[in-house]
Design an enzyme around this catalytic site. Structure first.
Site, mmCIF file in Angstrom:
data_model
loop_
_atom_site.group_PDB
_atom_site.id
_atom_site.type_symbol
_atom_site.label_atom_id
_atom_site.label_comp_id
_atom_site.label_asym_id
_atom_site.label_seq_id
_atom_site.Cartn_x
_atom_site.Cartn_y
_atom_site.Cartn_z
ATOM 1 N N ILE A 174 48.796 34.437 -4.377
ATOM 2 C CA ILE A 174 48.789 33.304 -3.447
ATOM 3 C C ILE A 174 50.063 33.292 -2.622
ATOM 4 O O ILE A 174 50.042 33.071 -1.411
ATOM 5 C CB ILE A 174 48.622 31.995 -4.237
ATOM 6 C CG1 ILE A 174 47.244 31.970 -4.910
ATOM 7 C CG2 ILE A 174 48.801 30.791 -3.337
ATOM 8 C CD1 ILE A 174 47.051 30.827 -5.862
ATOM 9 N N HIS B 229 97.300 54.666 32.973
ATOM 10 C CA HIS B 229 97.723 53.536 32.148
ATOM 11 C C HIS B 229 98.094 54.009 30.740
ATOM 12 O O HIS B 229 97.495 53.591 29.745
ATOM 13 C CB HIS B 229 96.633 52.466 32.095
ATOM 14 C CG HIS B 229 96.402 51.773 33.397
ATOM 15 N ND1 HIS B 229 95.440 52.195 34.295
ATOM 16 C CD2 HIS B 229 97.028 50.706 33.964
ATOM 17 C CE1 HIS B 229 95.461 51.404 35.358
ATOM 18 N NE2 HIS B 229 96.418 50.492 35.197
ATOM 19 N N THR C 83 48.030 26.675 -15.615
ATOM 20 C CA THR C 83 48.175 26.316 -14.208
ATOM 21 C C THR C 83 46.919 25.598 -13.744
ATOM 22 O O THR C 83 45.805 26.092 -13.944
ATOM 23 C CB THR C 83 48.413 27.567 -13.345
ATOM 24 O OG1 THR C 83 49.591 28.233 -13.803
ATOM 25 C CG2 THR C 83 48.569 27.199 -11.895
#
Length: 839
Positions: free
Chosen positions: A388, A579, A422
């Site tokens: 389920i 740079h 259950t």
């Protein structure tokens, strides 16, 4: 349920006469009733008498009455007396006084037969219900609301109130039917031992019985003789019904929902209901529907408030422990059980990569101090195609099962292994961003009596809201866990980067040894603006320490820390054409010269910030412009929104200072340290040329107006920023051969970026396009004219010692103009070509 013909067979009882020896004894010698004869026509050869009607009805009274003709049951006696009210009146007058009658109505001291139930009253003790007075109506309505508020079972309270309404309109009998919305059916309310029982009665179909018609049409119906009303072929639908005049009303709530239907009736022989009684019943029933709705709304609001408090508590507890997935899972399971009163609960998380459900916390039904205890065991995993929970994870549907053993998806093996039974299951998905990230499965709802019950719509609705909080908590818990894992990876990477971008102790020792032995040579032109670093690459570290001690004093900084700092700074400059560290050293040297000849106009803190900021101003430059990072969304472009590389340079500077043994300012007081760091940030950020133009405009106005004031903080800020811009542009003032070489290095970077943009399908600007090489000289003329000369002019006006910067820039401007005009500058030499005139 009776047939239409049975209802039509009813006849009125006879008046007492010579044919009966007793009031309760009937003559059995009457002729048989012809059931085929229409009930409204008299029989052949005789008038249509009340005796005919009574004899016709005799066959439905049971065997005792049919065989003896004697009234032996209370129902038969009541029926006979209702047909002969004068007999009751005579009997009461002869045997009872007015006080007795009053006591009957007040129900005081009335003895009850064994097993007899007291008929519920619609008024409190001492008050007689009289619908003709406003006070009693008010009393009834107040009592009605109180009854609704006190009882949770709606059929029970409606039955009691309908009994009161029946009394108010003097009905002989009433029936209450509850409307089943889902089944579209009516349920008869029947008095049980402890509560009202609902018995399936009939579907809500028009053209059958009166209550079905009322439930279907949602309108009240009044008929003086239900036997002759063609709308209801089944009449009242009740076997053996004596009803003739019937008033049936629907109980409609403000939302239009029909909750119940009441059937009020007066039997054969009684006068029909009056218009006033219809109005009374309608008023009471209307107010009953309103009161029921308002009470339910209030109860709903109270329950919603309780639920909101519950969710606030959920939020507080869950988000307090959002960092620990185990604690978060325990809280979700605990609150889920409490929310729907489940006996057991399971939380399965979804692994979308493997399409599996997994769990390692289990509910064994153990409680401690009134709270459930969840046991952590080895993780179980199963595919989402099973069970389920797997169905819910796969589809995102809610599954509410009343009997698990009747559902094929239920796995009975678990019950067999554990011995647990259950019954009911409520399985809900936890959805985040359209994906199911978890499934909560609640087992066996526990009722108030401790028995297993089914989960209802309220449980589903409440849990859907609760699941949103769970989704948020699980989502951010996962994000937090992923961030933690990312931070762990980042920490490892940072350790590697620190190792490879931090100087070694051997390098520090070699630099200190070279410094102590003075094994380097200070160039003769070092204290001149024309100095260029490239010929002295191997000695730049020592020359940096020389500048620091020359500018600040021999003992101003710890020598070992200073050596470690400059070595690590140098290591963090990339090997890009322009740079690079040589460019940074030239800028720092230019700043050294400005500060050295500033005649003490700058404070020590300003000198620290300006000098050290200049050596760090391009750390980790990638040879790409800010616009490139912003346009193509590089990591740096996403990290910063403006002055992208400048912010990164300063962040790298801070990172180096935070490394162990690198903080050259550690000897400074905290307030001075913070001020120096602010000044360094200011210096690094000022190298963004977009800040030059507004600063130049403001300074020019101040210089022209001769209003520049070195004591004003904002003016000093403008001066410091302009000094840094001038130092960053100092390459334009170098000797012409050096200037040419530096421009070639700069454009190598520019063209490399342009090539990348072309590969990405973009068209670079002309300055970045190597196809635009013939226009290089023109671009340099424009740059020196519009940027460099204005900048150096401002500096010379503020610091006259900077005159060589302006002179060198003018000389190079002339050389670029020659190149632009197609004239050769190959014969250039410093004695003939260097411009010395400041004008």
């Amino acid at each position: 349920m009776s047939s239409p013909w049975k209802q039509l067979e009813r006849r009125l009882p006879p008046l007492p006469g010579n044919s009966s020896q007793s009031v309760f004894v009937l003559n059995r010698s009457e002729e048989t009733f012809d059931s085929t004869r229409p009930p409204t026509q008299p029989g052949p050869g005789r008038p249509h008498s009340t005796r005919d009607r009574w004899e016709t009805d005799r066959g439905r009274k049971g065997m005792a009455y049919h065989q003896t003709g004697i009234l032996t049951t209370p129902r038969e006696i009541k029926h006979y007396l209702s047909e002969n009210p004068w007999l009751v009146e005579e009997f009461v007058k002869d045997n009872y006084n007015q006080e007795d009658v009053q006591r009957w109505f007040l129900k005081e001291d009335r003895p009850k037969n064994k097993g007899e139930k007291e008929r519920p009253s619609s008024v409190k003790e001492g008050n007689l219900l009289c619908p003709s007075t406003g006070d009693d109506i008010k009393t009834f309505l107040v009592d009605m609301v109180e009854r609704i508020e006190e009882q949770d079972c709606i059929p029970d309270v409606l039955y009691q109130l309908c009994s009161n309404i029946s009394t108010a309109v003097k009905a002989d009998e009433f029936f209450l039917f509850m409307v089943g919305a889902q089944e579209n059916s009516l349920y008869l309310c029947s008095e049980g031992e402890d509560c009202i029982q609902l018995i399936p009665f009939a579907p809500i179909d028009p053209g059958t019985n009166i209550v079905a018609h009322v439930a279907y049409s949602r309108q009240y119906v009044f008929t003086e003789d239900i036997l002759g009303d063609e709308r209801f072929p089944l009449g009242t639908g009740m076997d053996g019904s004596l009803a003739k005049s019937v008033l049936s009303l629907p109980l409609i709530q403000p939302n239009g929902e029909t909750v119940a239907v009441i059937e009020l009736s007066r039997h054969v022989g009684s006068t029909p209901f009056t218009q006033e009684e219809k109005q009374i019943a309608g008023t009471y029933f209307t107010w009953l529907g309103i009161a029921l709705d308002k009470v339910q709304v209030c109860n709903g609001l109270m329950k919603q408030r309780e639920f909101n408090d519950f969710l606030l508590e959920v939020s507080r507890v869950i988000f307090d422990d959002i960092v620990a997935i185990d604690d978060l899972s325990k809280h979700i399971m605990m609150f889920a059980k409490s929310l729907v009163s489940a006996d057991r609960c399971a939380l399965f998380l979804v692994d979308n990569k493997t399409e599996e459900l997994y769990a390692d916390l289990f509910d064994d039904g153990i409680d401690k101090d009134g709270k459930p205890v969840f046991v952590k065991r080895s993780q179980i995993r199963f595919p989402i195609s099973r069970g389920i929970a797997g169905h819910v994870a796969k589809t995102g549907d809610v599954v509410n099962i009343v009997d698990a053993y009747q559902d094929q998806r239920f796995n009975r093996d678990v019950d067999v292994q554990t011995g647990y039974a259950t019954r009911s299951i409520l399985c809900m998905p936890i959805i985040s961003h359209g994906l199911v990230i978890g499934v909560v499965q609640m087992i066996n709802k526990m009722g108030q009596d401790g028995q297993t019950a089914a989960f209802d719509q309220t449980d589903e609705s409440n849990f859907k809201m609760f699941a949103m909080y769970c989704a948020l908590a699980l989502h951010y818990s996962r994000i937090y866990s992923e961030n933690q894992q990312s931070e762990r990876h980042l920490a490892v990477i940072q350790e590697q980067l620190v190792y490879f971008t931090t100087c070694s102790e051997q390098q520090v020792d070699r630099l200190l040894n070279s410094w102590n032995k003075q094994s380097f040579i200070v160039p003769p032109d070092f204290e001149g603006f024309e100095f260029h670093s490239r010929p002295y690459v191997s000695s730049l570290n020592e020359l940096f320490i020389y500048m620091v001690q020359r500018l600040c004093g021999p003992s101003s900084f710890d020598l070992t820390t200073l050596a470690r700092f400059i070595l690590t700074v140098r290591k963090n400059y990339r090997l890009v054409p322009f740079h690079n560290f040589c460019h940074a050293f030239d800028v720092c040297h230019c700043m050294f010269m400005l500060l050295l000849h500033s005649e003490g106009r700058f404070t020590d803190e300003e000198m620290y910030g300006m000098f050290f900021g200049s050596i760090c101003h391009d750390i980790d430059h990638r040879g790409l412009t800010n616009s490139f990072h912003a346009k193509f969304g590089t990591p740096l472009g996403k990290l910063y929104t403006s002055s992208i590389m400048e912010r990164h340079h300063f962040a790298m500077t801070v990172s180096i200072l935070h490394r162990e043994g690198h903080n050259i300012f550690s000897h400074l007081p905290l307030n001075v340290f913070k001020k120096v760091m602010d000044l360094m940030q200011e210096i690094v950020m000022s190298t963004d040329l977009t800040t030059f133009f507004p600063n130049h405009k403001e300074l020019s106005k101040l210089l022209v107006a001769q209003s520049l004031d070195w004591t004003i903080d904002h003016h000093r800020w403008s001066i410091r920023c302009m000094c840094m811009t001038a130092c960053d542009l100092c390459a334009t003032s170098k000797m012409w051969p050096i200037q040419q070489h530096i421009v070639d290095c700069l454009y190598e970077e520019f063209y490399h970026q342009g090539d990348i943009e072309k590969l990405r399908g973009e068209s670079p600007i002309q300055m970045l396009d190597r196809d635009n090489l013939p226009n290089l000289a023109k671009e340099q003329v424009q740059f020196l004219t519009n940027v460099c000369l204005p900048c150096f002019s401002d500096i010379v006006d503020m610091l006259p010692a900077a005159q060589p910067l302006l002179a060198g820039c003018k000389d190079n401007l002339l050389q670029w103009q020659l190149v632009q005009d197609g004239k050769s500058a190959a014969m250039w030499n410093v004695e003939e070509s260097r411009v010395t005139d400041p004008q």
